[in-house]
Scaffold this motif. Structure first.
Motif, mmCIF file in Angstrom:
data_model
loop_
_atom_site.group_PDB
_atom_site.id
_atom_site.type_symbol
_atom_site.label_atom_id
_atom_site.label_comp_id
_atom_site.label_asym_id
_atom_site.label_seq_id
_atom_site.Cartn_x
_atom_site.Cartn_y
_atom_site.Cartn_z
ATOM 1 N N UNK A 38 0.993 -1.202 0.007
ATOM 2 C CA UNK A 38 0.063 -0.007 -0.046
ATOM 3 C C UNK A 38 0.968 1.319 0.124
ATOM 4 N N UNK A 39 0.889 2.024 -0.950
ATOM 5 C CA UNK A 39 1.451 3.279 -1.110
ATOM 6 C C UNK A 39 0.653 4.300 -0.517
ATOM 7 N N UNK A 40 1.424 5.449 -0.256
ATOM 8 C CA UNK A 40 0.668 6.616 0.652
ATOM 9 C C UNK A 40 -0.481 7.015 -0.423
ATOM 10 N N UNK A 41 -1.610 6.977 -0.049
ATOM 11 C CA UNK A 41 -2.736 7.772 -0.903
ATOM 12 C C UNK A 41 -3.401 6.676 -1.666
ATOM 13 N N UNK A 42 -2.727 5.630 -1.428
ATOM 14 C CA UNK A 42 -3.476 4.456 -2.776
ATOM 15 C C UNK A 42 -4.077 3.463 -2.306
ATOM 16 N N UNK A 85 14.325 -1.604 -8.755
ATOM 17 C CA UNK A 85 13.224 -1.246 -8.088
ATOM 18 C C UNK A 85 13.208 0.549 -8.542
ATOM 19 N N UNK A 86 11.972 0.738 -8.518
ATOM 20 C CA UNK A 86 11.573 2.256 -9.113
ATOM 21 C C UNK A 86 10.937 2.877 -8.038
ATOM 22 N N UNK A 87 10.972 4.160 -8.035
ATOM 23 C CA UNK A 87 10.263 5.040 -7.101
ATOM 24 C C UNK A 87 8.696 4.670 -6.808
ATOM 25 N N UNK A 88 8.019 3.975 -7.878
ATOM 26 C CA UNK A 88 6.465 3.770 -7.722
ATOM 27 C C UNK A 88 6.578 2.414 -6.974
ATOM 28 N N UNK A 89 7.451 1.870 -6.486
ATOM 29 C CA UNK A 89 7.482 0.568 -5.805
ATOM 30 C C UNK A 89 7.499 0.988 -4.335
ATOM 31 N N UNK A 90 7.797 2.363 -3.877
ATOM 32 C CA UNK A 90 7.654 2.679 -2.409
ATOM 33 C C UNK A 90 6.223 2.346 -2.100
ATOM 34 N N UNK A 91 6.234 1.821 -0.881
ATOM 35 C CA UNK A 91 5.046 1.461 -0.119
ATOM 36 C C UNK A 91 5.504 0.502 1.054
ATOM 37 N N UNK A 106 -5.283 -13.425 -5.534
ATOM 38 C CA UNK A 106 -4.792 -12.163 -6.002
ATOM 39 C C UNK A 106 -5.592 -11.129 -5.122
ATOM 40 N N UNK A 107 -6.647 -11.715 -4.554
ATOM 41 C CA UNK A 107 -7.777 -10.724 -3.786
ATOM 42 C C UNK A 107 -7.417 -10.643 -2.334
ATOM 43 N N UNK A 108 -7.273 -9.596 -1.632
ATOM 44 C CA UNK A 108 -6.814 -9.306 -0.376
ATOM 45 C C UNK A 108 -8.158 -10.081 0.545
ATOM 46 N N UNK A 109 -9.478 -10.316 -0.074
ATOM 47 C CA UNK A 109 -10.336 -10.873 0.813
ATOM 48 C C UNK A 109 -10.045 -12.376 1.001
ATOM 49 N N UNK A 117 3.587 -5.432 8.273
ATOM 50 C CA UNK A 117 4.011 -4.460 7.194
ATOM 51 C C UNK A 117 5.484 -4.021 7.284
ATOM 52 N N UNK A 118 6.238 -3.953 6.093
ATOM 53 C CA UNK A 118 7.271 -3.552 6.419
ATOM 54 C C UNK A 118 7.690 -2.381 5.081
ATOM 55 N N UNK A 119 8.480 -1.206 5.566
ATOM 56 C CA UNK A 119 8.462 -0.095 4.556
ATOM 57 C C UNK A 119 9.495 -0.243 3.531
ATOM 58 N N UNK A 120 9.159 -0.024 2.275
ATOM 59 C CA UNK A 120 10.195 0.110 1.503
ATOM 60 C C UNK A 120 9.926 1.427 0.735
ATOM 61 N N UNK A 121 11.232 2.090 0.693
ATOM 62 C CA UNK A 121 11.414 3.605 0.123
ATOM 63 C C UNK A 121 12.566 3.542 -1.020
ATOM 64 N N UNK A 122 11.914 3.554 -2.169
ATOM 65 C CA UNK A 122 12.874 3.861 -3.281
ATOM 66 C C UNK A 122 13.170 5.258 -3.839
ATOM 67 N N UNK A 123 14.637 5.679 -3.848
ATOM 68 C CA UNK A 123 14.599 7.161 -4.135
ATOM 69 C C UNK A 123 15.081 7.202 -5.538
#
Length: 124
Positions: A38-42, A85-91, A106-109, A117-123
């Protein structure tokens, strides 16, 4: 089942990381395992899943060819190798366990247990 995700961190674009998800019980070997992010705001996004025997895998379109899911049943651990990895992988990346039909992973349900959760940040 308790799931403990680890391995997140800060990485430059084009780099790699490997996430791990350790399960508390051997029942891990009888359930499907998956990674979501889950990315911020998505919204939460399916990343990958693997069958109990490790033979079948599924990937989200955005990570196909770059990420690889695998498992070590002896260690009750599932991995997510993330390359190019690309910046859009940040989540925040979450591992989860699911019963039922593998195609449903494929469904979270479909998932009944979730890690913290573990944070991945791609600069860039």
């Amino acid at each position: 089942v308790q799931l403990q995700a680890s391995g997140g961190g800060l990485v430059q674009a084009g780099g790699s990381l490997r996430l791990s998800c350790a399960a508390s019980e051997r029942t891990f070997n009888r359930v499907n395992m998956g990674w979501f992010r889950r990315a911020l705001g998505k919204e939460r996004e399916f990343v990958a899943s693997i069958s109990p025997d490790g033979v079948r895998t599924l990937y989200g379109d955005s990570v196909k060819g770059r990420f690889t899911i695998s498992k070590d049943s002896a260690k009750n651990t599932v991995y997510l190798q993330m390359n190019i990895l690309a910046p859009e992988d940040t989540a925040v990346y979450y591992c989860a366990a699911a019963n039922g039909v593998f195609a449903s992973t494929i469904s979270a349900a479909a998932y009944i247990y979730w890690g913290q959760g573990t944070l991945v940040t791609v600069s860039s």
